[in-house]
Design a protein around this motif. Structure first.
Motif, PDB file in Angstrom:
ATOM      1  N   LEU A 160      31.769  60.936  44.464  1.00 20.65           N
ATOM      2  CA  LEU A 160      31.616  59.951  43.350  1.00 20.65           C
ATOM      3  C   LEU A 160      32.981  59.573  42.869  1.00 20.65           C
ATOM      4  O   LEU A 160      33.107  58.400  42.479  1.00 20.65           O
ATOM      5  N   ALA A 161      34.257  60.490  43.007  1.00 21.40           N
ATOM      6  CA  ALA A 161      35.729  60.049  42.689  1.00 21.40           C
ATOM      7  C   ALA A 161      36.087  58.645  43.521  1.00 21.40           C
ATOM      8  O   ALA A 161      36.759  57.669  42.938  1.00 21.40           O
ATOM      9  N   ASP A 162      35.607  58.679  44.932  1.00 26.01           N
ATOM     10  CA  ASP A 162      35.931  57.395  45.897  1.00 26.01           C
ATOM     11  C   ASP A 162      35.196  56.483  45.076  1.00 26.01           C
ATOM     12  O   ASP A 162      35.600  55.182  45.188  1.00 26.01           O
ATOM     13  N   LEU A 163      33.811  56.429  44.924  1.00 23.96           N
ATOM     14  CA  LEU A 163      32.992  55.287  44.513  1.00 23.96           C
ATOM     15  C   LEU A 163      33.626  54.838  43.302  1.00 23.96           C
ATOM     16  O   LEU A 163      33.854  53.569  42.808  1.00 23.96           O
ATOM     17  N   PHE A 164      34.100  55.568  42.308  1.00 26.57           N
ATOM     18  CA  PHE A 164      34.742  54.852  40.933  1.00 26.57           C
ATOM     19  C   PHE A 164      36.008  54.406  41.352  1.00 26.57           C
ATOM     20  O   PHE A 164      36.257  53.382  40.714  1.00 26.57           O
ATOM     21  N   THR A 165      36.789  54.941  42.068  1.00 26.35           N
ATOM     22  CA  THR A 165      38.111  54.343  42.612  1.00 26.35           C
ATOM     23  C   THR A 165      37.883  52.993  43.161  1.00 26.35           C
ATOM     24  O   THR A 165      38.566  52.039  42.765  1.00 26.35           O
ATOM     25  N   GLY A 166      37.015  52.656  43.809  1.00 25.81           N
ATOM     26  CA  GLY A 166      36.387  51.493  44.466  1.00 25.81           C
ATOM     27  C   GLY A 166      36.041  50.297  43.273  1.00 25.81           C
ATOM     28  O   GLY A 166      36.357  49.180  43.630  1.00 25.81           O
ATOM     29  N   PHE A 167      35.435  50.951  42.464  1.00 25.67           N
ATOM     30  CA  PHE A 167      35.092  49.945  41.266  1.00 25.67           C
ATOM     31  C   PHE A 167      36.415  49.562  40.438  1.00 25.67           C
ATOM     32  O   PHE A 167      36.215  48.379  39.756  1.00 25.67           O
ATOM     33  N   VAL A 168      37.325  50.380  40.412  1.00 20.88           N
ATOM     34  CA  VAL A 168      38.516  50.022  39.253  1.00 20.88           C
ATOM     35  C   VAL A 168      39.041  48.687  39.391  1.00 20.88           C
ATOM     36  O   VAL A 168      39.073  47.940  38.436  1.00 20.88           O
TER      37      VAL A 168
END
Length: 245
Positions: A160-168
């Motif tokens: 989840l953390a990696d997915l969110f970072t990708g959206f940033v």
């Protein structure tokens, strides 16, 4: 069509580019077995180790695949698009829809799994967001994203953390554009502070239901008010009185 020798440097990149041209240009269709390393090395004017590295690069791009004992075969004529590149060309509204699925669930997990260190990080990020209210829109958006990043981190799920970072990067650009278009912060520089305080408190209290509800409301109507919806979103373009989609 002859491959042609490559220049001395950088050999691997040049060799990979020449081989890629043969594949994307249709000279080697899908299913074709590539010539052996020795043949390719001779045609390209490089060593076998350079050819081997070039083939690995093409395999990483999803163009070829090695089959043990059989050779290297073409499996696609267009390179696979990596996740960051896909996100960079995505519509901000599409990113928001996926962001909601990721972040709402992460917020719920954060309330269930947060540690004292997580709570301290979330509170520090909220204080940073409040301090950034005196700064320009870009700095405020950066502080807002830092707060949400702290909440996602508290879920203790690296995927989840990696997915969110990708959206940033897409989120940042869209939110800065949103604030510039609407001027929301002119009247309230620390816009939507109450919602962020409520989220921080819900995570701190271990109240998963409230954390989920607060995040869902905020992401459906970011920064508060219909005018705060992502540019181009149904909520942004809806007639007054129409609820966000």
């Amino acid at each position: 069509m002859p491959l042609g020798a490559v220049r001395p440097s950088p050999l691997v990149e040049q060799a990979a580019a020449r081989l890629r041209e043969q594949i994307t240009g249709g000279h080697w269709p899908v299913g074709t077995r590539l010539p052996g390393e020795t043949t390719l090395a001779k045609e390209l004017g490089v060593g076998r180790s350079t050819v081997r590295e070039a083939l690995r690069a093409l395999a990483g791009a999803g163009l070829v695949r090695a089959r043990q004992g059989a050779g290297v075969f073409v499996v696609a004529t267009e390179p696979a698009e990596d996740w960051p590149a896909r996100l960079r060309r995505a519509a901000v509204t599409d990113v928001y829809e996926v962001r909601m699925a990721v972040e709402v669930h992460a917020g719920r997990l954060a309330a269930l799994r947060r540690t004292d260190e997580d709570v301290a990080a979330i509170r520090a990020a909220l204080a940073g967001r409040r301090a950034a209210a005196a700064l320009d829109d870009a700095a405020f958006v950066d502080a807002d994203i830092a707060f949400h990043t702290a909440v996602v981190a508290a879920a203790h799920n690296p995927v989840l953390a990696d997915l969110f970072t990708g959206f940033v990067p897409v989120l940042r650009e869209g939110l800065i554009e949103l604030l510039a278009l609407t001027g929301l912060r002119a009247a309230d520089p620390d816009v939507a502070d109450a919602a962020h305080e409520a989220l921080a408190r819900a995570v701190e209290d271990g109240d998963a239901e409230t954390a989920e509800q607060v995040l869902r409301r905020e992401l459906e109507d970011p920064f508060g008010g219909r005018e705060g919806s992502p540019p181009g979103s149904p909520a942004a373009s809806a007639a007054p009185g129409t609820p966000p989609a």
